[in-house]
Write a protein that holds these residues in place. Structure first.
Motif, PDB file in Angstrom:
ATOM      1  N   ASP A 109     -32.126 -47.086 -68.105  1.00 29.86           N
ATOM      2  CA  ASP A 109     -31.921 -45.756 -67.533  1.00 29.86           C
ATOM      3  C   ASP A 109     -33.261 -45.143 -67.117  1.00 29.86           C
ATOM      4  O   ASP A 109     -33.579 -43.988 -67.441  1.00 29.86           O
ATOM      5  CB  ASP A 109     -31.205 -44.866 -68.541  1.00 29.86           C
ATOM      6  N   ILE A 110     -34.034 -45.928 -66.373  1.00 27.94           N
ATOM      7  CA  ILE A 110     -35.385 -45.518 -65.996  1.00 27.94           C
ATOM      8  C   ILE A 110     -35.371 -44.232 -65.182  1.00 27.94           C
ATOM      9  O   ILE A 110     -36.219 -43.345 -65.370  1.00 27.94           O
ATOM     10  CB  ILE A 110     -36.070 -46.640 -65.185  1.00 27.94           C
ATOM     11  N   GLY A 111     -34.408 -44.090 -64.267  1.00 26.33           N
ATOM     12  CA  GLY A 111     -34.385 -42.918 -63.408  1.00 26.33           C
ATOM     13  C   GLY A 111     -34.266 -41.620 -64.176  1.00 26.33           C
ATOM     14  O   GLY A 111     -35.029 -40.663 -63.948  1.00 26.33           O
ATOM     15  N   ARG A 112     -33.324 -41.548 -65.094  1.00 26.09           N
ATOM     16  CA  ARG A 112     -33.147 -40.323 -65.882  1.00 26.09           C
ATOM     17  C   ARG A 112     -34.349 -40.056 -66.769  1.00 26.09           C
ATOM     18  O   ARG A 112     -34.759 -38.903 -66.943  1.00 26.09           O
ATOM     19  CB  ARG A 112     -31.883 -40.428 -66.734  1.00 26.09           C
ATOM     20  N   ARG A 113     -34.930 -41.106 -67.317  1.00 30.98           N
ATOM     21  CA  ARG A 113     -36.078 -40.914 -68.205  1.00 30.98           C
ATOM     22  C   ARG A 113     -37.285 -40.387 -67.436  1.00 30.98           C
ATOM     23  O   ARG A 113     -38.029 -39.535 -67.928  1.00 30.98           O
ATOM     24  CB  ARG A 113     -36.399 -42.223 -68.911  1.00 30.98           C
ATOM     25  N   ILE A 114     -37.471 -40.908 -66.211  1.00 32.38           N
ATOM     26  CA  ILE A 114     -38.563 -40.375 -65.391  1.00 32.38           C
ATOM     27  C   ILE A 114     -38.278 -38.931 -65.009  1.00 32.38           C
ATOM     28  O   ILE A 114     -39.173 -38.068 -65.019  1.00 32.38           O
ATOM     29  CB  ILE A 114     -38.760 -41.254 -64.137  1.00 32.38           C
ATOM     30  N   GLY A 115     -37.028 -38.652 -64.682  1.00 35.81           N
ATOM     31  CA  GLY A 115     -36.671 -37.289 -64.295  1.00 35.81           C
ATOM     32  C   GLY A 115     -36.828 -36.277 -65.410  1.00 35.81           C
ATOM     33  O   GLY A 115     -36.902 -35.072 -65.143  1.00 35.81           O
ATOM     34  N   HIS A 116     -36.881 -36.729 -66.668  1.00 40.63           N
ATOM     35  CA  HIS A 116     -37.032 -35.818 -67.807  1.00 40.63           C
ATOM     36  C   HIS A 116     -38.477 -35.707 -68.282  1.00 40.63           C
ATOM     37  O   HIS A 116     -38.727 -35.052 -69.307  1.00 40.63           O
ATOM     38  CB  HIS A 116     -36.146 -36.276 -68.969  1.00 40.63           C
ATOM     39  N   LEU A 125     -43.963 -34.167 -65.091  1.00 42.57           N
ATOM     40  CA  LEU A 125     -43.463 -34.333 -63.733  1.00 42.57           C
ATOM     41  C   LEU A 125     -42.595 -33.146 -63.330  1.00 42.57           C
ATOM     42  O   LEU A 125     -42.646 -32.670 -62.185  1.00 42.57           O
ATOM     43  CB  LEU A 125     -42.683 -35.644 -63.620  1.00 42.57           C
ATOM     44  N   ARG A 126     -41.799 -32.625 -64.266  1.00 43.97           N
ATOM     45  CA  ARG A 126     -40.983 -31.454 -63.961  1.00 43.97           C
ATOM     46  C   ARG A 126     -41.854 -30.238 -63.695  1.00 43.97           C
ATOM     47  O   ARG A 126     -41.566 -29.423 -62.806  1.00 43.97           O
ATOM     48  CB  ARG A 126     -40.027 -31.169 -65.113  1.00 43.97           C
ATOM     49  N   ALA A 127     -42.931 -30.116 -64.479  1.00 43.74           N
ATOM     50  CA  ALA A 127     -43.835 -28.983 -64.267  1.00 43.74           C
ATOM     51  C   ALA A 127     -44.545 -29.087 -62.928  1.00 43.74           C
ATOM     52  O   ALA A 127     -44.830 -28.072 -62.277  1.00 43.74           O
ATOM     53  CB  ALA A 127     -44.856 -28.916 -65.407  1.00 43.74           C
ATOM     54  N   LEU A 128     -44.822 -30.319 -62.503  1.00 42.11           N
ATOM     55  CA  LEU A 128     -45.566 -30.523 -61.265  1.00 42.11           C
ATOM     56  C   LEU A 128     -44.675 -30.446 -60.029  1.00 42.11           C
ATOM     57  O   LEU A 128     -45.054 -29.854 -59.011  1.00 42.11           O
ATOM     58  CB  LEU A 128     -46.273 -31.886 -61.322  1.00 42.11           C
ATOM     59  N   ALA A 129     -43.477 -31.063 -60.110  1.00 40.08           N
ATOM     60  CA  ALA A 129     -42.633 -31.179 -58.917  1.00 40.08           C
ATOM     61  C   ALA A 129     -41.346 -30.382 -59.003  1.00 40.08           C
ATOM     62  O   ALA A 129     -40.620 -30.298 -58.006  1.00 40.08           O
ATOM     63  CB  ALA A 129     -42.296 -32.653 -58.669  1.00 40.08           C
ATOM     64  N   GLY A 130     -41.045 -29.815 -60.152  1.00 35.29           N
ATOM     65  CA  GLY A 130     -39.774 -29.117 -60.296  1.00 35.29           C
ATOM     66  C   GLY A 130     -38.691 -30.065 -60.794  1.00 35.29           C
ATOM     67  O   GLY A 130     -38.773 -31.290 -60.645  1.00 35.29           O
ATOM     68  N   ARG A 131     -37.638 -29.512 -61.376  1.00 31.79           N
ATOM     69  CA  ARG A 131     -36.601 -30.330 -62.001  1.00 31.79           C
ATOM     70  C   ARG A 131     -35.858 -31.186 -60.986  1.00 31.79           C
ATOM     71  O   ARG A 131     -35.698 -32.394 -61.170  1.00 31.79           O
ATOM     72  CB  ARG A 131     -35.623 -29.420 -62.731  1.00 31.79           C
ATOM     73  N   ALA A 132     -35.406 -30.583 -59.893  1.00 32.60           N
ATOM     74  CA  ALA A 132     -34.611 -31.332 -58.914  1.00 32.60           C
ATOM     75  C   ALA A 132     -35.433 -32.438 -58.267  1.00 32.60           C
ATOM     76  O   ALA A 132     -34.965 -33.572 -58.105  1.00 32.60           O
ATOM     77  CB  ALA A 132     -34.070 -30.379 -57.850  1.00 32.60           C
ATOM     78  N   ARG A 133     -36.663 -32.140 -57.907  1.00 33.19           N
ATOM     79  CA  ARG A 133     -37.492 -33.150 -57.257  1.00 33.19           C
ATOM     80  C   ARG A 133     -37.861 -34.266 -58.233  1.00 33.19           C
ATOM     81  O   ARG A 133     -37.931 -35.435 -57.850  1.00 33.19           O
ATOM     82  CB  ARG A 133     -38.749 -32.501 -56.688  1.00 33.19           C
ATOM     83  N   ALA A 134     -38.085 -33.922 -59.506  1.00 35.90           N
ATOM     84  CA  ALA A 134     -38.394 -34.946 -60.510  1.00 35.90           C
ATOM     85  C   ALA A 134     -37.220 -35.907 -60.673  1.00 35.90           C
ATOM     86  O   ALA A 134     -37.406 -37.126 -60.803  1.00 35.90           O
ATOM     87  CB  ALA A 134     -38.732 -34.288 -61.844  1.00 35.90           C
ATOM     88  N   CYS A 143     -34.685 -41.254 -59.492  1.00 37.45           N
ATOM     89  CA  CYS A 143     -33.670 -42.085 -58.833  1.00 37.45           C
ATOM     90  C   CYS A 143     -34.304 -43.007 -57.798  1.00 37.45           C
ATOM     91  O   CYS A 143     -33.902 -44.168 -57.659  1.00 37.45           O
ATOM     92  CB  CYS A 143     -32.624 -41.191 -58.167  1.00 37.45           C
ATOM     93  N   TYR A 144     -35.302 -42.488 -57.081  1.00 40.49           N
ATOM     94  CA  TYR A 144     -35.981 -43.303 -56.064  1.00 40.49           C
ATOM     95  C   TYR A 144     -36.663 -44.509 -56.711  1.00 40.49           C
ATOM     96  O   TYR A 144     -36.536 -45.642 -56.226  1.00 40.49           O
ATOM     97  CB  TYR A 144     -37.009 -42.438 -55.337  1.00 40.49           C
ATOM     98  N   ILE A 145     -37.358 -44.279 -57.813  1.00 37.24           N
ATOM     99  CA  ILE A 145     -38.057 -45.380 -58.485  1.00 37.24           C
ATOM    100  C   ILE A 145     -37.061 -46.358 -59.088  1.00 37.24           C
ATOM    101  O   ILE A 145     -37.243 -47.580 -59.020  1.00 37.24           O
ATOM    102  CB  ILE A 145     -39.013 -44.822 -59.557  1.00 37.24           C
ATOM    103  N   GLU A 146     -35.980 -45.847 -59.695  1.00 44.88           N
ATOM    104  CA  GLU A 146     -34.987 -46.742 -60.294  1.00 44.88           C
ATOM    105  C   GLU A 146     -34.349 -47.639 -59.237  1.00 44.88           C
ATOM    106  O   GLU A 146     -34.149 -48.835 -59.463  1.00 44.88           O
ATOM    107  CB  GLU A 146     -33.909 -45.935 -61.001  1.00 44.88           C
ATOM    108  N   ASP A 147     -34.046 -47.075 -58.064  1.00 44.37           N
ATOM    109  CA  ASP A 147     -33.412 -47.862 -57.007  1.00 44.37           C
ATOM    110  C   ASP A 147     -34.344 -48.916 -56.431  1.00 44.37           C
ATOM    111  O   ASP A 147     -33.879 -49.957 -55.944  1.00 44.37           O
ATOM    112  CB  ASP A 147     -32.939 -46.940 -55.880  1.00 44.37           C
ATOM    113  N   ARG A 148     -35.656 -48.686 -56.488  1.00 48.10           N
ATOM    114  CA  ARG A 148     -36.609 -49.577 -55.820  1.00 48.10           C
ATOM    115  C   ARG A 148     -37.538 -50.299 -56.770  1.00 48.10           C
ATOM    116  O   ARG A 148     -38.447 -51.009 -56.319  1.00 48.10           O
ATOM    117  CB  ARG A 148     -37.438 -48.768 -54.816  1.00 48.10           C
ATOM    118  N   LEU A 149     -37.335 -50.132 -58.083  1.00 49.25           N
ATOM    119  CA  LEU A 149     -38.263 -50.750 -59.032  1.00 49.25           C
ATOM    120  C   LEU A 149     -38.269 -52.267 -58.891  1.00 49.25           C
ATOM    121  O   LEU A 149     -39.331 -52.903 -58.926  1.00 49.25           O
ATOM    122  CB  LEU A 149     -37.888 -50.357 -60.470  1.00 49.25           C
TER     123      LEU A 149
END
Length: 701
Positions: free
Chosen positions: A551-558, A562-571, A576-582
């Motif tokens: 569940d790499i995508g959700r873990r990166i999003g949390h 990253l949330r502080a830098l890019a915001g919750r939705a963008r994180a 999801c982008y990294i999980e799909d292309r890892l």
């Protein structure tokens, strides 16, 4: 009879006389060997008449007499049949033989034989891996009091399972019928064996109950609340069954339990593990989960077998069926015990789910590389052309890095970064490298072959459609890469010349031309690159599986930062982008690292190791022409073009063959209908040759 005499007359003719003499000499050589093997077996059987002889030594001698004397010896089934004939025809010998074998079985500890032989241990994947490797260097000291260790002494060679597996099942059943004939079966003292089987049932039930609440298994379970009670109830039901059965053995016949309720719970647990295994093909898996699933399935299967063997009499199973059941069980356990120290067999037990999951990911990627419509075909050309342009630049960077004459490790690092980061950039831009296709499309073809029914012409035509689509897609990608990489190299070389410099000097140009010579190491080096292409496909599939399972995508999003830098939705979108292309990122990057470090590895080992890649080879040909001011003989140019073509053919052929073989083995596909399939593809090639080059035009509205 007339035909028989005619054959003899033909063989006796002067023309065939040398062949007849050779056959006669061969038969004369084989006859003494067969007679000696049979006599050795008869002498061993005669030793069983001695009541004071050691049973273990006698059994070791018996297996040695049955074992093939050399690699080409296929007489083991015949010797086994001779053994059975001697025992069935001589009642005294059969009684002596039965006495020794049953005494041997009754005097050994059978618990680990029932609970561990043929079942993965609880130590874990890597612990068992190191145990097998360590056993090669320092074998375990056997304990002759345990049946499991005695089997290692009796079947002392690692390849005994091969000839044991070749013995027909009816012969094995006859062997156990001799040991436990129907007329004497009830008089045999079986209480000691039955007690150990009951202990084994308890131990297996407790083991499965513990496995059922493992975090890894329960995490992958589709319905945690409904599945956990089944595993917990298994232990309680097994205890009730064992208590009732022991009471029946002690004289309370009404307490005997035929095991129906226990079997129901076993079936429920097996269904749960099957659902988890099926779900793992979708959500991803790991070696640890695969290990737990395999161990749990093996333990449940063994528990069901022991219950069935114990309760055969209660369920009015005919004696022959009960003997057949035991013979099948013993055969499977003997084979598994002989292969307990085989690393290949061990990995084969665990690779199923993981291999299918990895190849399924590659198969889904392969579907994107197939052009079904003219729009797809044009898109493939554009993406391949873009990749060819970048490869032309990457080839120059690699040439310039080589002119630095850096230390080997630094040079390998630079090459790896140029290749790896370049391939990742190509992947992230959505461009296509032709040589990446076969490792992916082979997985798609393997999936079709697994479902193919050769007697249905429609399915053969469907596979022929896919083969034509793969062909035109591959050709479009190859020409897109090569046709663009070559002129890009020429243009870059011309630009350097106009600016007063040179992209490649004359000496380097000659070296580049020499690397393309088909009579040099170009083809073996292209095969190495093809192997790397195959590995990169597996690496991509593995990381795709890992990303989904962990569940790499959700873990990166949390991630808080990253949330502080890019915001919750963008994180979350980044995750999801990294999980799909890892998988694609890691497969391309590590493929580049393999390409860049092979030369250094060859220099360290003193071996002529290097790589040749079709797109880079075509760019190198362009740079070589510019470095020689285009003053090159047409024969040398033609040889270079031929070298590029053969390098590409080797790249594609090696990666496709390895990927197809791996995908079919992962799916356990035994495809034996190549004739009808090749015939269907041949008919398509004759009737519609253009479909292998361009997609068919859509029908007019």
């Amino acid at each position: 009879m007339t035909r028989y005499h005619g054959i003899l007359a033909t063989l006796r003719s002067p023309r065939h006389l040398p062949l007849l003499k050779s056959l006669t000499q061969l038969l004369r050589r084989l006859r003494p060997r067969a007679a000696a093997s049979d006599q050795r077996l008869l002498d061993t059987l005669a030793a069983f008449r001695n009541e004071q002889a050691d049973a273990l030594s006698l059994l070791r001698r018996l297996i040695a007499a049955l074992r093939p004397a050399h690699a080409g010896d296929e007489g083991t089934p015949a010797r086994y049949a001779l053994l059975l004939e001697c025992l069935e025809q001589d009642a005294t010998l059969a009684a002596a033989f039965r006495h020794h074998v049953l005494t041997f079985i009754g005097s050994r500890r059978l618990l680990t034989f029932f609970t561990d032989s043929g079942i993965l241990p609880g130590t874990g994947f890597f612990s068992e891996w190191w145990r097998i490797l360590g056993n090669r260097l320092l074998p375990e000291a056997p304990d002759e009091r345990r049946m499991r260790d005695c089997l290692q002494l009796i079947f002392e060679r690692r390849d005994d399972w091969r000839w044991l597996e070749a013995i027909p099942a009816p012969l094995a059943q006859r062997f156990w019928t001799v040991l436990a004939p129907a007329e004497d079966f009830r008089d045999l003292d079986r209480r000691g064996v039955q007690e150990q089987m009951l202990d084994a049932i308890l131990l297996l039930a407790h083991r499965v109950s513990g496995l059922g609440v493992e975090d890894e298994l329960m995490r992958a379970s589709p319905n945690l609340d409904d599945d956990a009670p089944r595993f917990i109830a298994l232990s309680a039901e097994a205890l009730e069954f064992v208590s009732a059965f022991r009471a029946g053995l002690d004289g309370d016949a009404e307490r005997f339990d035929n095991g129906d309720q226990l079997q129901v719970i076993v079936d429920q647990c097996q269904d749960t593990l099957k659902r988890i295994r099926k779900r793992a093909l979708t959500i991803g898996t790991s070696l640890h989960l695969s290990y737990l699933l395999t161990r749990g399935e093996q333990s449940l299967q063994r528990l069901a077998e022991l219950v069935a063997i114990l309760t055969a009499g209660l369920r009015q199973v005919p004696h022959e069926a009960a003997i057949s059941q035991w013979a099948a069980f013993a055969r499977a356990v003997f084979l598994a015990e002989n292969r307990r120290h085989s690393l290949r067999h061990y990995l084969g037990q665990l690779s199923g789910v993981l291999a299918v999951r990895v190849t399924e990911n590659a198969a889904r990627s392969g579907e994107h590389y197939i052009c079904d419509t003219p729009a797809d075909y044009r898109k493939m050309w554009r993406s391949a052309a873009g990749a060819g342009a970048l490869i032309g630049v990457m080839a120059l960077l690699k040439i310039k890095a080589a002119t630095l004459h850096a230390p080997p490790f630094v040079e390998a690092f630079l090459f790896s970064m140029i290749y790896g980061l370049g391939f990742v950039l190509i992947y992230l831009l959505g461009l296509t490298v032709a040589t990446k296709q076969p490792a992916m499309t082979a997985q798609t073809l393997a999936g079709l072959l697994g479902e193919l029914k050769p007697n249905r012409s429609a399915e053969l035509e469907r596979v022929a459609d896919v083969a034509a689509a793969v062909s035109r897609s591959q050709l479009a990608a190859i020409f897109g890469n090569v046709v663009v990489a070559f002129p890009v190299a020429l243009l870059v070389g011309l630009a350097f010349t106009l600016l007063g410099g040179e992209a490649v000097g004359p000496d380097k140009a000659l070296h580049l031309l020499g690397d393309l010579d088909p009579l040099s190491w170009a083809i073996p080096h292209a095969a190495i690159a093809g192997f790397y292409l195959f590995l990169s496909g597996l690496i991509s599939g593995y990381f795709d599986n890992r990303a989904a399972y962990a569940d790499i995508g959700r873990r990166i999003g949390h991630l808080r930062w990253l949330r502080a830098l890019a915001g919750r939705a963008r994180a979350e979108r980044i995750g999801c982008y990294i999980e799909d292309r890892l998988g694609g990122i890691m497969g391309n990057f590590l493929f580049g690292c393999m390409l860049g470090s092979t030369g250094m590895l060859g220099a360290m080992l003193g071996l002529p190791l290097d790589i040749r890649h079709i797109a880079f080879s075509s760019a190198n040909l362009g740079y070589a022409l510019g470095g020689l001011d285009y003053a090159i003989a047409w024969q040398a140019l033609l040889l270079g073009v031929l070298g590029v073509a053969l390098i590409g053919l080797t790249n594609l052929g090696v990666s496709f063959a390895l990927a197809l073989r791996t995908a079919m083995r992962a799916r356990r596909i035994e495809f034996a209908h190549w004739g009808p399939l090749l015939g269907a593809i041949g008919r398509r090639l004759r009737s519609q040759p253009g479909s292998f080059l361009r997609p068919p035009r859509p029908p007019a509205a």
